[in-house]
Scaffold this active site. Structure first.
Site, short mmCIF file in Angstrom:
data_model
loop_
_atom_site.label_atom_id
_atom_site.label_comp_id
_atom_site.label_asym_id
_atom_site.label_seq_id
_atom_site.Cartn_x
_atom_site.Cartn_y
_atom_site.Cartn_z
N HIS A 138 61.23 65.19 41.62
CA HIS A 138 59.91 65.82 41.55
C HIS A 138 59.67 66.36 40.15
O HIS A 138 60.57 66.97 39.58
CB HIS A 138 59.85 66.98 42.56
CG HIS A 138 58.53 67.71 42.53
ND1 HIS A 138 57.39 67.18 43.06
CD2 HIS A 138 58.20 68.93 42.01
CE1 HIS A 138 56.40 68.03 42.89
NE2 HIS A 138 56.86 69.10 42.25
N ALA B 208 38.09 32.14 31.00
CA ALA B 208 39.37 32.46 31.64
C ALA B 208 39.31 31.94 33.07
O ALA B 208 39.39 32.71 34.03
CB ALA B 208 39.60 33.98 31.60
N GLY C 131 37.11 35.79 36.84
CA GLY C 131 37.61 37.14 37.13
C GLY C 131 39.00 37.10 37.73
O GLY C 131 39.30 37.81 38.68
P1 NAD Z 1 43.29 32.56 37.59
O1 NAD Z 1 43.46 31.33 38.39
O2 NAD Z 1 44.06 33.77 37.91
O3 NAD Z 1 41.73 32.99 37.59
C1 NAD Z 1 40.70 32.13 37.23
C2 NAD Z 1 39.40 32.67 37.83
O4 NAD Z 1 38.31 31.93 37.33
C3 NAD Z 1 39.38 32.56 39.35
O5 NAD Z 1 38.99 33.80 39.90
C4 NAD Z 1 38.32 31.48 39.58
O6 NAD Z 1 37.65 31.63 40.81
C5 NAD Z 1 37.40 31.68 38.39
N1 NAD Z 1 36.60 30.52 38.03
C6 NAD Z 1 36.97 29.23 38.02
N2 NAD Z 1 35.94 28.44 37.61
C7 NAD Z 1 34.89 29.26 37.36
C8 NAD Z 1 33.56 29.05 36.91
N3 NAD Z 1 33.10 27.82 36.63
N4 NAD Z 1 32.76 30.14 36.73
C9 NAD Z 1 33.21 31.38 37.01
N5 NAD Z 1 34.46 31.63 37.45
C10 NAD Z 1 35.31 30.58 37.61
O7 NAD Z 1 43.54 32.09 36.09
P2 NAD Z 1 43.64 32.94 34.76
O8 NAD Z 1 43.14 34.32 34.92
O9 NAD Z 1 42.99 32.07 33.72
O10 NAD Z 1 45.19 32.99 34.52
C11 NAD Z 1 45.92 31.76 34.29
C12 NAD Z 1 47.32 31.85 34.85
O11 NAD Z 1 48.07 32.80 34.13
C13 NAD Z 1 47.30 32.24 36.30
O12 NAD Z 1 48.08 31.31 37.00
C14 NAD Z 1 47.91 33.61 36.33
O13 NAD Z 1 48.76 33.75 37.46
C15 NAD Z 1 48.70 33.70 35.03
N6 NAD Z 1 48.61 35.08 34.51
C16 NAD Z 1 49.37 36.03 35.09
C17 NAD Z 1 49.27 37.35 34.65
C18 NAD Z 1 50.12 38.43 35.28
O14 NAD Z 1 51.02 38.09 36.05
N7 NAD Z 1 49.84 39.71 35.01
C19 NAD Z 1 48.36 37.68 33.64
C20 NAD Z 1 47.60 36.68 33.09
C21 NAD Z 1 47.74 35.37 33.54
#
Ligand code: NAD
Length: 466
Positions: free
Chosen positions: A437, A267, A180
């Site tokens: 506004h 993810a 998430g």
């Molecule tokens: P993330 O690190 O943001 O989130 C990964 C999530 O997966 C975490 O909440 C973690 O606790 C959870 N997780 C890990 N292992 C797990 C498991 N075994 N079971 C259930 N949950 C688990 O990584 P992401 O969402 O894959 O994104 C990757 C990268 O891309 C990040 O560094 C993010 O900053 C970047 N990104 C940025 C944006 C933005 O700036 N809008 C959008 C998409 C991605």
């Protein structure tokens, strides 16, 4: 004197930006890329997801508008045509970057780079042809790759990463998203808007770890109201593939639950792309990334690294800023990288933007005061059909200095830019300005006024409440 020869490995947002800056400073630049220019951000990340989310937002607004009942929508082929537009956007932006690089006479070489020394790189082209190139400085920007969970076999059909999710042509009936974080929440928004039944399984106690807790609590409430199911403190224990479906057993704090879906999306984060082709010559690295000092120099002289590969903050704008700095240092400057203040933006529905300290972090530094303003009380948010969410402003009790601004709702990502310039300034420096506004920035001004109980469009009874 001959121009300095700069070689950049990796054409993502870090690499191509570094190539342009080195060329602007008089370098003779070669950029090596094995794939399309633009890296993950442009081809498989920020740009495709935001293009799809832009269209999903239009769809949502349209469905909520009274205009909707005057047309007969034909939903067949909806995802297909959204994907086609996404491809057009990527193609246009890729061509734009190629033209830019060309205008700066950056030589683009297609192939995979193998570092032979701090001055030599071997290029292996697609046709397996090889050549050795020399440079005075080498800039490494190989990016990152999706993290995989070893017990969930990725078949890229039913069990997929965001790479495959961004290529789907039919909306899955159900999608379970493991993780998430940013990607999980943005793709949950997208597929939910298109009609998939979405479930998020997150291992930690809440989604979007590290984000302002009140924002996450409210987003979660809105997601759950819209029937996006969220299991936190939960993990996928077992999967069983049958035909076109995936069965899952998940461990939740309330016990085991069985789920079934068409697509299981992983993810769970990204990891630095550290291949032996780049590290075989003795560059130091850890699983968190290539080791660099504050000048972004690696352990090898005249070799720099930056972006996702050094793993500090895996965000495209950070890679771009680091690319500029590394290029300037390679061309003779001596600038240090300092952790920047940057807005965190998530393109969910509602959008999220977060700048500066969270409430928890701010409290650790001393007494604070908080103002909040709901978008429901902002005319522009209401007339745009986006009344969900609010703005929260955190200020220091004594100095009136703005420490953090957290936004859930309309135009959050646009407001983040204004919010960024307000951090560290006094509340009055912003509230003194009259906003146009009806606009969304009026809500930001009201949230600042509410810090001292002076917001006009809030009844006395709910001042300061979320
Ligand atoms: P993330 O690190 O943001 O989130 C990964 C999530 O997966 C975490 O909440 C973690 O606790 C959870 N997780 C890990 N292992 C797990 C498991 N075994 N079971 C259930 N949950 C688990 O990584 P992401 O969402 O894959 O994104 C990757 C990268 O891309 C990040 O560094 C993010 O900053 C970047 N990104 C940025 C944006 C933005 O700036 N809008 C959008 C998409 C991605």
């Amino acid at each position: 004197m001959d121009p300095k020869r700069i070689m950049v490995i990796g054409g993502g947002p870090g690499g191509y930006v570094a190539a342009i800056r080195a060329a602007q400073l008089g370098g003779r630049v070669t950029l090596i890329e094995k794939d399309r220019i633009g890296g993950t951000c442009l081809n498989r990340g920020c740009i495709p997801t935001k293009t799809l989310l832009h269209d999903a937002k239009l769809l949502r607004s349209f469905k909520n508008s009274p205009l909707f009942k005057f047309v007969t929508p034909d939903p067949s082929g909806l995802l297909q045509s959204m994907m086609e537009r996404k491809e057009q956007v990527i193609d246009e932006l890729v061509k734009g970057i190629e033209l830019l690089l060309n205008s700066y006479r950056v030589k683009l070489v297609r192939g995979e780079a193998h570092l032979l020394s701090s001055k030599q790189v071997e290029i292996v082209r697609e046709d397996r042809g090889r050549e050795i190139l020399e440079a005075d400085a080498i800039l490494l920007a190989p990016g990152s790759v999706s993290k995989i969970l070893s017990h969930l076999r990725l078949d890229r059909e039913k069990i997929i990463t965001s790479d495959e999710a961004l290529e789907l042509r039919e909306t899955p009936r159900e999608m379970v998203i493991v993780g998430g974080g940013y990607i999980g929440v943005e793709l949950a928004t997208f597929f939910h808007t298109l009609g998939s039944k979405v479930t998020i399984v997150e291992i930690l106690e809440n989604i979007l770890p590290g984000m302002e807790e009140e924002v996450v609590r409210n987003l979660r409430r809105i997601f759950e109201k819209e029937r996006i199911q969220i299991f936190t403190g939960s993990t996928v224990e077992e999967i069983c593939e049958t035909g076109t479906r995936v069965g899952l057993k998940i461990n939740t704090p309330k016990g085991r639950i069985d789920l079934s879906c068409e697509k299981l999306l992983l993810a769970v984060g990204r990891i630095p792309n550290i291949s032996s082709a780049l590290t075989q010559v003795g560059i130091e690295y850890t699983p968190q990334g290539i080791k660099v000092n504050s000048y972004l120099e690696t352990s090898l002289p005249d070799v720099y690294a930056f972006g996702d590969a050094v793993g500090e903050m895996m965000l495209a704008p950070v890679a771009m800023a680091q690319g500029v700095l590394a290029a300037e240092n390679a061309m003779g400057s001596r600038r240090e990288w300092k952790k920047p203040l940057i807005p965190l933006c998530i393109f969910s529905y509602p959008e999220i933007a977060s700048v500066g300290l969270t409430e928890r972090e701010a409290k650790e530094r001393g007494p604070i005061k908080i103002g909040r303003f709901p978008f429901r009380s902002n005319p522009k948010a209401v007339l745009s059909g986006e009344p969900e969410g609010w703005i929260k402003v955190i200020a220091s009790q004594e100095e009136d200095a703005i420490l953090g601004i957290h936004i859930l709702g309309a135009e959050a990502n646009l407001l983040a830019s204004v919010a960024l310039t307000m951090i560290g300034r006094k509340l009055g420096e912003f509230t003194q300005f009259i906003q146009a506004h009806p606009t969304i920035p009026e809500a930001l001004r009201e949230a600042c006024l509410d810090v001292d109980g002076l917001a006009i469009h809030l009844p006395k009874s709910i001042r300061g409440k979320g």
